[in-house]
Design an enzyme around this catalytic site. Structure first.
Site, PDB file in Angstrom:
ATOM      1  CB  CYS A  86     -18.674  19.474  -5.009  1.00 55.61           C
ATOM      2  SG  CYS A  86     -19.931  19.012  -3.795  1.00 55.61           S
TER       3      CYS A  86
ATOM      4  N   GLY B 127     -21.547  17.142 -10.152  1.00 54.88           N
ATOM      5  CA  GLY B 127     -22.656  17.459  -9.259  1.00 54.88           C
ATOM      6  C   GLY B 127     -23.793  18.113  -9.998  1.00 54.88           C
TER       7      GLY B 127
ATOM      8  CG  ASN C 157     -14.587  18.209  -4.358  1.00 52.32           C
ATOM      9  OD1 ASN C 157     -15.515  17.477  -4.025  1.00 52.32           O
ATOM     10  ND2 ASN C 157     -13.619  17.813  -5.166  1.00 52.32           N
ATOM     11  N   GLY C 158     -15.281  17.946  -0.938  1.00 52.29           N
ATOM     12  CA  GLY C 158     -14.760  16.963   0.003  1.00 52.29           C
ATOM     13  C   GLY C 158     -15.733  16.710   1.133  1.00 52.29           C
TER      14      GLY C 158
ATOM     15  CE1 TYR D 146     -20.018   6.758 -12.834  1.00 53.05           C
ATOM     16  CE2 TYR D 146     -19.767   8.253 -10.981  1.00 53.05           C
ATOM     17  CZ  TYR D 146     -20.544   7.737 -11.999  1.00 53.05           C
ATOM     18  OH  TYR D 146     -21.807   8.205 -12.195  1.00 53.05           O
TER      19      TYR D 146
END
Length: 486
Positions: free
Chosen positions: A2, A28, A102-103, A260
């Site tokens: 995210c 996201g 985020n995670g 990426y």
């Protein structure tokens, strides 16, 4: 994966948060949310879809206050279609806390039981972010003495949060009437950057974000990374204090950020993402030369956009022509982060078009940043052949993805991974190419870490099966797969 951002400013925060989320949109596209603090009052807007689609003028007008945070979501826990699982999450005690994360937490089963049986807290969603928020709220409640909260109490609460939760997490939270808290997991798996700017009035403005491009874009100095295990607290007046809140932190960032996920114009943990991708191309060129027949390649082509730096270096190192054979429709979402396999299959041809003049009669080397499920790659090989390619070699700038990723990237099911349980020739058969070349694991690691002294290891679990945070064993992976499929 995210994208998160938080800001404490002397000016209205809502536009800055909106603009920052637009820069983080690649992290996201399922949903988004913005919350601001006007004194001790929170205002929040959450919606499904992308940033540019989600907010209207009337939404921005209600987001009052000089402190705010925001989130762009790509679902890894809970359901992508569930709007109630969009972040930020809120809890009203103590004081009122608004939080983005985020995670991925890996001990959600134990946390859910403890929060209900011991802490008497009710969870309303399947999101691990709601669990994390309630753990933080519980620990803050327990360390408080008197009616006022101080930084020592806040940092002690974060220490206790580290003791209770496992997995990967970069967190930004607003505490009503007090300020903004940011902290990172003890391994630093997920990124978090701190930016500072001199205010036009008094004090300093601060911004915390997933990637360095955010503070850079808005005139902030990239002050530093939030360290693994560290907590940073910024008062509503712009005073920043920090403390290391874990006894044994170590920096082991996620390798997939460099392969990426992150934008190439970001720097993470002192490593330029763009430079890392160039070096990945250098290493990949050597492997291509070693494993493909001499004279079997006429031209090198990238899959736009993230594979472009690696492909350029492969062509340069091998003395081959570099061409752009695939045209990208930029108004279609990234296939990797779409919630359903069916949507991924349907969207590839909408997203990419092969230009026949670049393929006809040529032996093509296609370079992509990685191959995960293989769905997109198979269709790309078919498109190249349909466009007239005489031979198709496919090369991945990342190693084979053989294991699930449980730290915030949507690779939870082993059976979905094209390289799981297959040799490279077997994966190539499934892909339908003439030749298939993968980056070596050690080559990827050395390419990313070249010239580094601060970062000496990477989180590479999806490539090597080594899980560095939490108890991740076969039983846990089976539970994750069963949960996803149910």
């Amino acid at each position: 994966m995210c994208g998160i951002v938080g800001a404490v400013s002397n000016e209205a925060a809502s536009q800055l948060i909106y603009d920052s989320l637009s820069l983080l949109q690649h992290r996201g596209q399922d949903s988004t949310g913005i919350a601001t603090a006007e004194g001790s009052v929170f205002h929040v807007v959450k919606a499904k879809g992308q940033v540019r689609e989600a907010y209207r003028t009337r939404d921005m007008r209600k987001l009052l206050g000089t402190m705010g945070l925001g989130h762009v979501r790509y679902a890894t826990q809970g359901k992508a279609s569930a709007e109630e699982e969009s972040q930020p999450f809120y809890v009203n005690a103590p004081y009122g806390i608004m939080l983005v994360h985020n995670g991925n937490l890996t001990n959600v089963r134990e946390l859910r039981d403890d929060l209900f049986d011991v802490d008497r807290r009710h969870m309303n969603t399947h999101s691990d972010t709601e669990l994390l928020l309630n753990v933080l709220a519980t620990e803050l409640q327990q360390v408080m003495s008197g009616n006022h909260l101080d930084t020592d109490q806040i940092f002690t609460a974060v220490e206790r949060v580290h003791e209770r939760i496992e997995g990967s997490y970069a967190v930004i939270a607003m505490i009503a009437g007090y300020g903004m808290l940011a902290f990172r997991d003890p391994k630093g798996i997920r990124p978090l950057t701190l930016g500072r700017r001199e205010s036009t009035l008094t004090g300093e403005d601060w911004i915390v974000a997933s990637e360095s491009l955010v503070p850079e874009a808005y005139g902030y100095e990239v002050f530093r990374e939030v360290a693994p295990g560290e907590a940073v607290f910024i008062t509503m007046g712009g005073e920043m204090t920090s403390r290391q809140c874990h006894p044994n932190p170590s920096l082991v960032p996620c390798s997939f950020e460099y392969v990426y996920l992150a934008r190439p114009d970001s720097t993470m943990n002192g490593i330029s993402v763009y430079d890392a991708r160039l070096r990945l191309g250098d290493r990949l060129a050597s492997t291509v030369a070693r494993y493909t027949p001499t004279g079997s390649i006429d031209v090198v082509m990238p899959i736009p956009d993230s594979a472009r730096p690696a492909a350029m270096q492969v062509a340069r190192r091998l003395g081959l022509e570099y061409r752009e054979g695939f045209y990208k429709n930029r108004y279609v979402g990234r296939t990797f982060i779409m919630p359903g396999q069916g949507e991924r299959k349907k969207s590839v041809r909408q997203k990419l078009n092969a230009m026949g003049s670049e393929f006809k009669g040529k032996s093509i080397l296609i370079v992509d940043d990685s191959i995960v499920r293989g769905t997109t790659s198979r269709q790309i090989v078919d498109m190249a052949r349909a466009a007239g390619a005489a031979r198709v070699t496919f090369a991945s700038a990342a190693p084979p993805v053989r294991y699930p990723h449980v730290y915030g990237i949507n690779m939870p099911t082993r059976s979905e991974l094209i390289a799981h349980g297959r040799t490279i020739p077997e994966a190539n058969t499934a892909l339908g190419a003439d030749f298939l070349v993968y980056q070596e694991v050690e080559d990827m690691k050395s390419a990313i870490l070249e010239g580094q002294s601060e970062v000496t290891d990477l989180e590479m679990s999806c490539f090597d099966g080594r899980y560095i945070a939490g108890r991740v064993d076969d039983e846990y992976l089976e539970w994750v797969e069963k949960t996803i499929s149910s």
